[in-house]
Design a protein around this motif. Structure first.
Motif: not given
Length: 85
Positions: A2-8, A55-67
């Motif tokens: 498997n090739v890892l995605t940039p988000k992973a 945090w910005v990297l996680a929000k923008v690149l990974v698209g993860r912003d948990a409520v």
């Protein structure tokens, strides 16, 4: 294979950095205020800036912003955070 995605890969890169700085807030408890400790303050500022950028990297690149607040309590959490800050 498997090739890892940039988000992973970005998420995996966050873990060691957060682990490295996890004890930084604990090291500042019970320290006396000294006016000429600019080097230590710059280190703490850089840690805070790094955490903000992660945090910005996680929000923008990974698209993860948990409520974290239940529905309808967002405003109360926002005010509590503002008071604590």
């Amino acid at each position: 294979m498997n090739v890892l995605t940039p988000k992973a890969v970005a998420l995996a890169a966050l873990v060691p950095v957060l682990w490295t700085f996890a004890d930084a807030p604990l090291l500042t408890f019970r320290q006396r205020f000294v006016a000429h400790r600019w080097a230590e303050r710059m280190v703490l500022f850089s840690i805070e800036l790094n955490l903000l950028l992660l945090w910005v990297l996680a929000k923008v690149l990974v698209g993860r912003d948990a409520v974290i607040a239940p529905d309808g309590a967002e405003l109360a959490f926002a005010w509590a955070g503002a008071v604590l800050a």
